[in-house]
Design an enzyme around this catalytic site. Structure first.
Site, short mmCIF file in Angstrom:
data_model
loop_
_atom_site.label_atom_id
_atom_site.label_comp_id
_atom_site.label_asym_id
_atom_site.label_seq_id
_atom_site.Cartn_x
_atom_site.Cartn_y
_atom_site.Cartn_z
CG ASP A 34 -2.08 0.93 1.12
OD1 ASP A 34 -3.23 0.44 1.10
OD2 ASP A 34 -1.87 2.17 1.05
CG LEU A 82 -8.97 -4.84 -2.62
CD1 LEU A 82 -8.06 -5.82 -1.92
CD2 LEU A 82 -10.21 -4.59 -1.78
CD GLU A 85 -6.31 8.52 -5.23
OE1 GLU A 85 -7.28 9.01 -4.61
OE2 GLU A 85 -5.14 8.53 -4.79
CG ASP A 130 -22.48 -0.78 -7.96
OD1 ASP A 130 -21.62 0.11 -7.73
OD2 ASP A 130 -23.56 -0.82 -7.35
CD GLU A 131 -19.73 4.37 -7.84
OE1 GLU A 131 -19.32 5.39 -8.40
OE2 GLU A 131 -19.75 4.24 -6.60
CB SER A 155 -17.63 4.83 -12.71
OG SER A 155 -18.14 5.96 -13.35
CE LYS A 158 -12.05 -0.06 -9.31
NZ LYS A 158 -10.90 -0.60 -8.53
CG ASN A 183 -22.49 2.74 -2.70
OD1 ASN A 183 -22.90 2.44 -3.82
ND2 ASN A 183 -22.06 3.95 -2.41
CE LYS A 193 -15.13 6.93 -1.02
NZ LYS A 193 -14.26 5.83 -0.74
P1 NAD Z 1 -9.88 3.32 -0.05
O1 NAD Z 1 -9.75 4.62 -0.74
O2 NAD Z 1 -10.38 3.27 1.36
O3 NAD Z 1 -8.47 2.55 -0.04
C1 NAD Z 1 -7.61 2.54 -1.15
C2 NAD Z 1 -6.26 2.06 -0.68
O4 NAD Z 1 -5.38 2.03 -1.82
C3 NAD Z 1 -5.59 2.97 0.35
O5 NAD Z 1 -5.04 2.21 1.39
C4 NAD Z 1 -4.50 3.68 -0.44
O6 NAD Z 1 -3.38 4.05 0.35
C5 NAD Z 1 -4.15 2.62 -1.47
N1 NAD Z 1 -3.55 3.19 -2.68
C6 NAD Z 1 -4.01 4.25 -3.41
N2 NAD Z 1 -3.19 4.50 -4.44
C7 NAD Z 1 -2.19 3.56 -4.39
C8 NAD Z 1 -1.06 3.29 -5.19
N3 NAD Z 1 -0.78 4.04 -6.26
N4 NAD Z 1 -0.27 2.24 -4.85
C9 NAD Z 1 -0.54 1.48 -3.77
N5 NAD Z 1 -1.59 1.71 -2.96
C10 NAD Z 1 -2.42 2.74 -3.26
O7 NAD Z 1 -10.79 2.43 -1.00
P2 NAD Z 1 -11.86 1.30 -0.65
O8 NAD Z 1 -13.18 1.93 -0.45
O9 NAD Z 1 -11.30 0.42 0.41
O10 NAD Z 1 -11.90 0.53 -2.04
C11 NAD Z 1 -10.97 -0.52 -2.31
C12 NAD Z 1 -11.23 -1.06 -3.70
O11 NAD Z 1 -12.59 -1.53 -3.79
C13 NAD Z 1 -11.10 0.00 -4.81
O12 NAD Z 1 -10.50 -0.62 -5.92
C14 NAD Z 1 -12.52 0.41 -5.11
O13 NAD Z 1 -12.65 0.84 -6.45
C15 NAD Z 1 -13.26 -0.89 -4.87
N6 NAD Z 1 -14.67 -0.75 -4.44
C16 NAD Z 1 -15.02 0.07 -3.41
C17 NAD Z 1 -16.35 0.14 -3.01
C18 NAD Z 1 -16.78 0.99 -1.84
O14 NAD Z 1 -17.98 1.07 -1.53
N7 NAD Z 1 -15.87 1.62 -1.10
C19 NAD Z 1 -17.32 -0.63 -3.66
C20 NAD Z 1 -16.92 -1.46 -4.73
C21 NAD Z 1 -15.58 -1.52 -5.09
P1 TYD Z 2 -20.49 8.07 -1.63
O1 TYD Z 2 -20.39 7.49 -0.25
O2 TYD Z 2 -19.53 9.12 -2.04
O3 TYD Z 2 -20.44 6.81 -2.63
P2 TYD Z 2 -20.73 6.74 -4.23
O4 TYD Z 2 -20.77 8.11 -4.79
O5 TYD Z 2 -19.56 5.98 -4.73
O6 TYD Z 2 -22.02 6.01 -4.36
O7 TYD Z 2 -21.95 8.65 -1.83
C1 TYD Z 2 -23.10 7.85 -1.63
C2 TYD Z 2 -24.32 8.69 -1.98
O8 TYD Z 2 -24.44 9.76 -1.04
C3 TYD Z 2 -24.21 9.36 -3.34
O9 TYD Z 2 -25.49 9.35 -3.96
C4 TYD Z 2 -23.77 10.79 -3.04
C5 TYD Z 2 -24.41 11.04 -1.68
N1 TYD Z 2 -23.66 11.96 -0.78
C6 TYD Z 2 -24.31 13.03 -0.16
O10 TYD Z 2 -25.52 13.25 -0.38
N2 TYD Z 2 -23.60 13.84 0.66
C7 TYD Z 2 -22.27 13.65 0.91
O11 TYD Z 2 -21.65 14.46 1.67
C8 TYD Z 2 -21.62 12.53 0.30
C9 TYD Z 2 -20.16 12.27 0.55
C10 TYD Z 2 -22.35 11.71 -0.53
#
Ligand code: NAD
Ligand code: TYD
Length: 346
Positions: A34, A82, A85, A130-131, A155, A158, A183, A193
């Site tokens: 990481d 994983l 950004e 899913d985005e 998206s 991704k 999500n 988020k």
């Molecule tokens: P996050 O932003 O919390 O974590 C991302 C991690 O990647 C961090 O620890 C960061 O330091 C590391 N990172 C970023 N750039 C890097 C690089 N260049 N080299 C090495 N490490 C690096 O993200 P998350 O929410 O835990 O998501 C993880 C994965 O799951 C992502 O690929 C995201 O697209 C996918 N995903 C997330 C969600 C969600 O709801 N959060 C849903 C579906 C898929």
């Molecule tokens: P988010 O957690 O950023 O996830 P994603 O955009 O990847 O689905 O946002 C979830 C939903 O909440 C999205 O419809 C945007 C909305 N949202 C707000 O209304 N206010 C906020 O401050 C944030 C961060 C998100």
């Protein structure tokens, strides 16, 4: 002993995946790579620091020389990717960072894998969203056959990385798996988020910024159920296949924020209705996808996965984690977070 590289293991979902694998498979060696960006935090893995089958390496997936050295040093049996950004709002402000890490970084990782892993044996598993499928109206759900139609720079990046992973399967014969998940919510979620941002703001008596009218819909899945799905797909998913993962748990943003307000007020002893009054409607996100909903029947029927907690249970556990881990929240919301928050919500 099998060696597995998990990238982005210090982030939100990554830390749960690392924990799932380290604790379930003591005979695997888990290496977490990481870069520790603003979203990566080794505090998320404090409990695993001394585990004999776990180690951490700081590095950037975009750094080809570094990745080559790492793959030369270890002979990985599999990669669970994983690192990314991950925040849509940041991708609107700075798309190039998403191209670099999510596209260039993924291709750099694929190249290192291709150069050093046992092709046709080692597994490259890409964790996606899913985005990539775009947005839904009130009807229907995304299936694995839904055409890609990404709308945000996040998206789009991704989707591009998913395409590269499939292209390396077709062109170079890599063993690949992909999953596209809805999500996530749960502990260690960075408060940019929706859910952790609202929890943090309620705790600090700050306004609760709902984009537009709060009518957009998301399908929420408890992060530990995502980690269990990843474990199943890594071990039993078919080569070259995609699996959709979702919570079958759709919420309008406004209804979700209201539920959070109720649960938080109860837990912290606020008079009923205190937090709901602080909801503030703010300018909508540009290109805001209206609705996401996932059909997970392929994963459920083929591999027998199903979510283990209800939303009420998961949300309650999540809030309890934030209430008992205030120092974690205070730590990640100090410094650069304030600058981000002020610029974003001014
Ligand atoms: P996050 O932003 O919390 O974590 C991302 C991690 O990647 C961090 O620890 C960061 O330091 C590391 N990172 C970023 N750039 C890097 C690089 N260049 N080299 C090495 N490490 C690096 O993200 P998350 O929410 O835990 O998501 C993880 C994965 O799951 C992502 O690929 C995201 O697209 C996918 N995903 C997330 C969600 C969600 O709801 N959060 C849903 C579906 C898929
Ligand atoms: P988010 O957690 O950023 O996830 P994603 O955009 O990847 O689905 O946002 C979830 C939903 O909440 C999205 O419809 C945007 C909305 N949202 C707000 O209304 N206010 C906020 O401050 C944030 C961060 C998100």
């Amino acid at each position: 002993m099998k060696k597995i590289l998990i990238t982005g293991g210090a982030g939100f979902i990554g830390s749960h995946v690392v924990r799932q694998f380290v604790l379930t498979y003591p005979d695997y060696q888990i290496i977490n790579l990481d870069k520790l960006t603003y979203a990566g935090n080794l505090e998320n893995l404090k409990d695993l620091e001394d585990a004999p089958n776990y180690s951490f390496v700081k590095g950037d997936i975009c750094d080809a020389g570094f990745m080559n050295d790492l793959f030369l040093k270890h002979s990985f049996d599999g990669v669970i990717h994983l690192a990314a950004e991950s925040h849509v709002d940041r991708s609107i402000t700075n798309p190039m960072a998403f191209v670099e890490t999510n596209v260039t970084g993924t291709v750099t990782l694929l190249n290192a894998f291709r150069a050093h892993c046992n092709i046709g044996q080692a597994i490259f598993y890409h964790i996606s969203t899913d985005e990539v499928y775009g947005e839904l109206s009130n009807e229907g759900k995304f299936t694995e056959e839904t055409p890609y139609s990404p709308n945000s720079p996040y998206s789009a990046s991704k989707a591009a990385s998913d395409h590269f992973v499939r292209a390396y399967h077709e062109t170079y014969g890599l063993n690949i798996k992909l999953s596209n998940c809805s999500n996530n919510y749960g502990s260690h979620h960075f408060p940019e988020k929706l859910i952790p941002l609202m929890i943090n703001n309620i705790l600090n008596g700050k306004p609760l910024p709902v984009y537009g009218k709060g009518e957009n819909v998301r399908d929420w899945l408890y992060v530990e159920d995502h980690a269990k799905a990843i474990d199943l797909i890594y071990h039993q998913g078919r080569n070259g296949q995609t699996y959709n993962i979702g919570g079958n748990n759709e919420w309008k943003n406004l209804d979700l924020v209201k539920l959070l307000c109720q649960q938080m007020d109860q837990k912290i002893g606020n008079p009923e209705g205190t937090s709901i009054k602080t909801i503030s409607y703010v300018t909508d996100r540009a290109g805001h996808d209206f609705r996401y909903a996932i059909d997970s029947s392929k994963l459920m029927n083929e591999l027998g996965w199903k979510p283990s907690v209800t939303f009420e249970q998961g949300l309650s556990k999540t809030i309890d984690w934030y209430l008992t881990n205030k120092p974690w929240l205070d730590n990640v919301t100090s410094g650069a977070y304030q600058t981000y928050y002020d610029a974003m919500y001014k």
